[in-house]
Scaffold this active site. Sequence first.
Site, PDB file in Angstrom:
ATOM      1  N   TYR A   1       0.918  -1.453  -0.279  1.00 30.87           N
ATOM      2  CA  TYR A   1      -0.109  -0.531   0.185  1.00 30.87           C
ATOM      3  C   TYR A   1       1.251   0.799  -0.255  1.00 30.87           C
ATOM      4  O   TYR A   1       1.302   1.646   0.987  1.00 30.87           O
ATOM      5  CB  TYR A   1      -1.132  -0.489   0.816  1.00 30.87           C
ATOM      6  CG  TYR A   1      -1.592   1.102   1.298  1.00 30.87           C
ATOM      7  CD1 TYR A   1      -1.960   2.274   0.550  1.00 30.87           C
ATOM      8  CD2 TYR A   1      -2.640   1.127   2.720  1.00 30.87           C
ATOM      9  CE1 TYR A   1      -3.595   2.769   0.284  1.00 30.87           C
ATOM     10  CE2 TYR A   1      -3.755   1.960   2.853  1.00 30.87           C
ATOM     11  CZ  TYR A   1      -4.087   3.088   1.714  1.00 30.87           C
ATOM     12  OH  TYR A   1      -4.564   3.550   1.813  1.00 30.87           O
TER      13      TYR A   1
ATOM     14  N   LYS B   1      -0.795  -0.809  -4.231  1.00 30.69           N
ATOM     15  CA  LYS B   1      -1.884  -0.413  -4.256  1.00 30.69           C
ATOM     16  C   LYS B   1      -1.791   1.096  -3.753  1.00 30.69           C
ATOM     17  O   LYS B   1      -0.598   1.520  -3.157  1.00 30.69           O
ATOM     18  CB  LYS B   1      -3.103  -0.268  -2.532  1.00 30.69           C
ATOM     19  CG  LYS B   1      -4.071   0.392  -2.576  1.00 30.69           C
ATOM     20  CD  LYS B   1      -4.801   0.195  -1.204  1.00 30.69           C
ATOM     21  CE  LYS B   1      -5.832   1.796  -0.585  1.00 30.69           C
ATOM     22  NZ  LYS B   1      -5.505   2.559  -1.102  1.00 30.69           N
TER      23      LYS B   1
END
Length: 285
Positions: free
Chosen positions: A143, A173
Amino acid sequence: MAFPKKKLQGLVAATITPMTENGEINFSVIGQYVDYLVKEQGVKNIFVNGTTGEGLSLSISERRQVAEEWVTKGKDKLDQVVIHVGALSLKESQELAQHAAEIGADGIAVIAPFFLKPWTKDILINFLKEVAAAAPALPFYYYHIPALTGVKIRAEELLDGIQDKIPTFQGLKFSDTDLLDFGQCVDQNRQQQFAFLFGVDEQLLSALVMGATGAVGSTYNYLGKKTNQMLEAFERKDLSLALNYQFCIQRFINFVVKLGKKLKVSKNQRALPLEDCLSHRTLNY
């Protein structure tokens, strides 16, 4: 490694953690929330306990309970439930990763630790590797959100050879506006089957042009249907229509941003209801 049958792609809703007006988690509405996403928004993938879900503002116990409830209520309804397990403590992050595997989550994601920050790619990968190893049967996603973590290691640099260190790595992400970095992530990893999930909702069309395979965002909780229409137009190569949808989404987000700046939250107010059953524990307007 028992990975899901389908690659994580398309829209992934970054779920809000529903709370009562007293700031306690309102587990009773999560089943309705699942049905709303699937039936009303056409969104069947979720990202739990991330930024929108205020995972880092919850206790470890709360994070475990929230993850369990989403997995349970999403069974046979959702395609994939990815649990964010990032934490400042490596042991806590590993504990959450192990728990995600035990409850039947479909993947885990981790942000960079952001207090004592990793200052090189190798240090960051070593942290991520230790977390991923705690759930060796689950797909692992990084992330990338440097505006909040303050960790400026470029995602392109991080991805270089990452599967050699983290065999379960399946994607990224990418919650940043640096389209150069994002584009190079895609360009330099064309031989890999990574999921490139963009995290800036108002710029999604630009990321699709760059090669994004999906998106994780908060607005897909309520603009999922509209964004799916944009994805469909893009797939048909109707860029004019896709752009109209993106502008429509931007107008809504712009309105929300302007409205948010006008809201004043008392220091003593722990929760501000967003809907009858949804509220944020901490609001930074």
